[in-house]
Design an enzyme around this catalytic site. Sequence first.
Site, short mmCIF file in Angstrom:
data_model
loop_
_atom_site.label_atom_id
_atom_site.label_comp_id
_atom_site.label_asym_id
_atom_site.label_seq_id
_atom_site.Cartn_x
_atom_site.Cartn_y
_atom_site.Cartn_z
N ARG A 144 -2.31 47.98 12.96
CA ARG A 144 -1.12 47.34 12.36
C ARG A 144 -1.02 45.86 12.75
NH1 ARG A 144 2.24 45.32 10.20
NH2 ARG A 144 4.39 45.85 9.74
N TYR B 217 17.40 52.12 -2.68
CA TYR B 217 16.98 50.86 -2.03
C TYR B 217 17.20 49.68 -2.96
CZ TYR B 217 15.09 53.67 1.71
OH TYR B 217 14.97 54.54 2.77
N ASP C 16 3.60 53.49 0.55
CA ASP C 16 5.05 53.61 0.75
C ASP C 16 5.72 53.87 -0.59
OD1 ASP C 16 7.05 53.13 3.12
OD2 ASP C 16 8.01 52.38 1.32
N ARG D 102 3.28 55.12 13.62
CA ARG D 102 3.40 54.42 14.90
C ARG D 102 3.24 55.27 16.16
NH1 ARG D 102 8.72 51.44 13.08
NH2 ARG D 102 8.81 53.49 12.11
N ARG E 259 4.70 61.60 7.59
CA ARG E 259 4.49 60.48 8.53
C ARG E 259 3.46 60.81 9.62
NH1 ARG E 259 8.52 56.31 8.65
NH2 ARG E 259 8.81 55.86 6.46
O1 CP3 Z 1 1.99 59.42 6.90
C1 CP3 Z 1 2.65 59.43 5.84
O2 CP3 Z 1 3.60 60.23 5.62
C2 CP3 Z 1 2.19 58.55 4.69
C3 CP3 Z 1 2.76 57.26 4.57
C4 CP3 Z 1 4.25 57.06 4.26
C5 CP3 Z 1 4.97 55.95 4.76
N1 CP3 Z 1 6.19 55.95 4.17
C6 CP3 Z 1 4.45 54.98 5.72
C7 CP3 Z 1 5.38 54.09 6.45
C8 CP3 Z 1 5.09 57.76 3.41
C9 CP3 Z 1 4.85 59.06 2.64
C10 CP3 Z 1 6.32 57.04 3.35
C11 CP3 Z 1 7.46 57.44 2.50
C12 CP3 Z 1 8.73 56.71 2.61
N2 CP3 Z 1 8.93 55.37 2.78
C13 CP3 Z 1 10.01 57.32 2.45
C14 CP3 Z 1 10.24 58.78 2.16
C15 CP3 Z 1 10.15 59.63 3.37
C16 CP3 Z 1 11.23 59.38 4.40
O3 CP3 Z 1 10.87 58.93 5.49
O4 CP3 Z 1 12.39 59.67 4.09
C17 CP3 Z 1 10.97 56.31 2.59
C18 CP3 Z 1 12.48 56.48 2.51
C19 CP3 Z 1 10.28 55.07 2.77
C20 CP3 Z 1 10.85 53.70 2.91
C21 CP3 Z 1 10.54 53.14 4.24
N3 CP3 Z 1 9.28 52.71 4.64
C22 CP3 Z 1 11.43 52.95 5.34
C23 CP3 Z 1 12.91 53.32 5.34
C24 CP3 Z 1 10.69 52.39 6.37
C25 CP3 Z 1 11.21 51.88 7.68
C26 CP3 Z 1 11.48 52.97 8.63
C27 CP3 Z 1 10.38 53.08 9.62
O5 CP3 Z 1 10.01 54.20 9.95
O6 CP3 Z 1 9.89 52.03 10.04
C28 CP3 Z 1 9.34 52.28 5.93
C29 CP3 Z 1 8.18 51.73 6.68
C30 CP3 Z 1 7.02 52.64 6.91
N4 CP3 Z 1 6.47 53.44 5.94
C31 CP3 Z 1 6.27 52.76 8.10
C32 CP3 Z 1 5.22 53.67 7.83
C33 CP3 Z 1 4.12 54.09 8.75
C34 CP3 Z 1 6.51 52.00 9.41
C35 CP3 Z 1 6.30 50.53 9.21
C36 CP3 Z 1 5.41 49.85 10.24
O7 CP3 Z 1 4.36 50.39 10.61
O8 CP3 Z 1 5.76 48.73 10.60
#
Ligand code: CP3
Length: 344
Positions: free
Chosen positions: A36, A147, A73, A27, A23
């Site tokens: 965003r 999910y 994602d 944000r 990540r």
């Molecule tokens: O920078 C990075 O690591 C690359 C991008 C990346 C994202 N998600 C961007 C993201 C990666 C590798 C992921 C993987 C991901 N997504 C996982 C596995 C890793 C982990 O965190 O356990 C999972 C379970 C998801 C599913 C997911 N996507 C969730 C549960 C959420 C909401 C939680 C949150 O942090 O908001 C997301 C959204 C998400 N994926 C965001 C980002 C930057 C935030 C959304 C936004 O900007 O509005």
Amino acid sequence: MDKFLLEALSGKRTERVPFWFMRQAGRYLPEYRELRTSVGGFMELCFHPEKAAEVTLQPIRRFHMDGAILFSDILVIPHALGVTVTFAEGEGPVVQQVGCEAHIDSLTFKLEKLSPVFETVRLVKKQLPEDVTLIGFAGSPWTVACYMLEGPRNKGKDFPHALHYAKTEPVLMQKIVDKLVDSTIVYLQQQTDAGVEALQLFDSWAGLLPKDQFEAWVIAPTKRIVSALKESHPHVPIIGFARGAGEYAGTYVRTGIDCIGVDQHTDIKKVISLRANPGQAVQGNLDPELLMRDKTGALRQAESILKTFGNAPGVFNFGHGMLPTTPVEHVAALCDYLRQARRA
Ligand code: CP3
């Protein structure tokens, strides 16, 4: 020019320990928050090659990590299988529930739905500094299935419905996992053909599984994905990250992965001693909350992690994704520290 991350993932001892952060694009960066607002839904950002490439590069421009992780994602795979995936503002993913046999049978993987992701890879590659390794990724079948099985009402981190389903409907569960294994293999092969140089499998919910099911839903699918990729792309290292599954590390290291990702609750020293071979790399495991709260404490923990790696091929990372409330200045201090820390 040296690519420290790629070298460490290939089992080499590098003059300093390479670093990247799960990540790292997201944000906590003001430029991410700004970009965003220019798109509606989060999935729209994942499928907008120019913007997704820009977000991938944002942390590299500021901090020059050794690895850039493709911005996307894990839920793009269910989307490509025909499952409805949306992101509610501030609430995380809302995924259509999958469970009945007719619905599972109707899921068809449409690779063309993911072509914007491969375009993102190509755009990033053109702009990436030559010492930075581009990492592609996918969710592991169990975590993605969590999910899909839990459905749109999922708010927590316990996935009770998915766990119950995996235990009581093993035949249907196997069907879902098989579809996810097959789509994940093709998806990762295409990311690699487009230019990613290393891969990570995110099994964020692996730790929820009891021992008797860990083999079926984590070990076996991981082995299938890894062996297919080793056959088609033998030189692309694979990082396996089964979060919360430290007690099963001795089995997980034997899935064929080149590097094992370790969460902050697992003793990285123990994992180093359990490795399948001395060339297997280890990645981890700074507590993301510590960097958010306490810069000095985090630098101290980072120093201790580097010491623990010793001569083993190590990759510095967090034990889970960075938190959106992490001060940018703390990240800068950590990167400065890691860049100057030479091996003895
Ligand atoms: O920078 C990075 O690591 C690359 C991008 C990346 C994202 N998600 C961007 C993201 C990666 C590798 C992921 C993987 C991901 N997504 C996982 C596995 C890793 C982990 O965190 O356990 C999972 C379970 C998801 C599913 C997911 N996507 C969730 C549960 C959420 C909401 C939680 C949150 O942090 O908001 C997301 C959204 C998400 N994926 C965001 C980002 C930057 C935030 C959304 C936004 O900007 O509005």
